[in-house]
Design a protein around this motif. Structure first.
Motif, short mmCIF file in Angstrom:
data_model
loop_
_atom_site.label_atom_id
_atom_site.label_comp_id
_atom_site.label_asym_id
_atom_site.label_seq_id
_atom_site.Cartn_x
_atom_site.Cartn_y
_atom_site.Cartn_z
N ILE A 285 0.85 -1.19 0.00
CA ILE A 285 0.00 0.00 0.00
C ILE A 285 0.88 1.24 0.00
O ILE A 285 0.62 2.20 -0.73
N ALA A 286 1.94 1.24 0.81
CA ALA A 286 2.83 2.40 0.86
C ALA A 286 3.41 2.70 -0.51
O ALA A 286 3.41 3.86 -0.95
N TRP A 287 3.90 1.67 -1.20
CA TRP A 287 4.49 1.91 -2.52
C TRP A 287 3.43 2.39 -3.50
O TRP A 287 3.66 3.34 -4.24
N LEU A 288 2.27 1.75 -3.52
CA LEU A 288 1.21 2.13 -4.47
C LEU A 288 0.81 3.59 -4.29
O LEU A 288 0.69 4.33 -5.28
N LEU A 289 0.61 4.01 -3.05
CA LEU A 289 0.16 5.39 -2.82
C LEU A 289 1.29 6.39 -3.06
O LEU A 289 1.04 7.48 -3.61
N TRP A 290 2.51 6.03 -2.68
CA TRP A 290 3.65 6.91 -3.00
C TRP A 290 3.80 7.04 -4.51
O TRP A 290 3.93 8.15 -5.03
#
Length: 171
Positions: A41-46
């Motif tokens: 999730i962190a990578w996708l949103l970043w």
């Protein structure tokens, strides 16, 4: 409703999904990957925020929020300033770790505000302006904005899906 109002509405929908996907999650949940090669999730949103920031700033001739507002330093990622996540390896994806959902949401909201500020003042004729001549045919502002909406909404949906899986696992 004119073209600018439609684009503003579309970005508002992306924002709703981004908030839903991240709000209240822990750093561990944001970093969790469903398998070793999956996006977190962190990578996708970043990544979706970096793409929106890059593309809208470039099309508008302004500095990216990433550097202008110091988000690059706050995230402190092991990438070059211009990195947006495009073409990153599984190891690079795994290195996107944040201390809180608020960091991701804060950066997204800052990019959202710059996006809306830039889009709100557009007239319908502005969407025909060429913003990227490296493609054949050249890319217009309208096509670029729709491309950003499409890409960001897909990634936000992926993040929301992962959140749902994590919540079901937690019971």
């Amino acid at each position: 409703m004119n073209g600018a109002e439609l684009i503003v509405d579309a970005f508002g929908r992306v924002r709703e999904v981004v908030h839903h996907a991240a709000d209240g999650l822990t750093a561990r949940q944001l970093a969790e990957r469903l398998d070793p090669d999956a996006n977190s999730i962190a990578w996708l949103l970043w990544h979706l925020t970096r793409v929106q920031d890059d593309h809208v700033a470039d099309a508008s001739g302004v500095e990216q929020v990433w550097t202008a507002q110091g988000w690059e330093q706050r995230f402190n990622l092991p990438f070059k300033t211009e990195a947006s996540g495009y073409g990153q390896s599984a190891a690079e994806v795994g290195s996107v770790r944040v201390e809180s959902a608020q960091l991701l949401i804060g950066y997204y909201d800052a990019v959202y505000e710059q996006t809306i500020e830039r889009v709100r003042g557009l007239g319908d004729a502005d969407f025909d302006r060429i913003v990227d001549e490296s493609w054949d045919p050249p890319v217009t502002l309208g096509v670029r904005l729709i491309s950003v909406v499409s890409d960001t909404l897909q990634h936000a949906g992926q993040a929301a899906f992962i959140r749902g899986i994590l919540e079901r696992r937690a019971g």
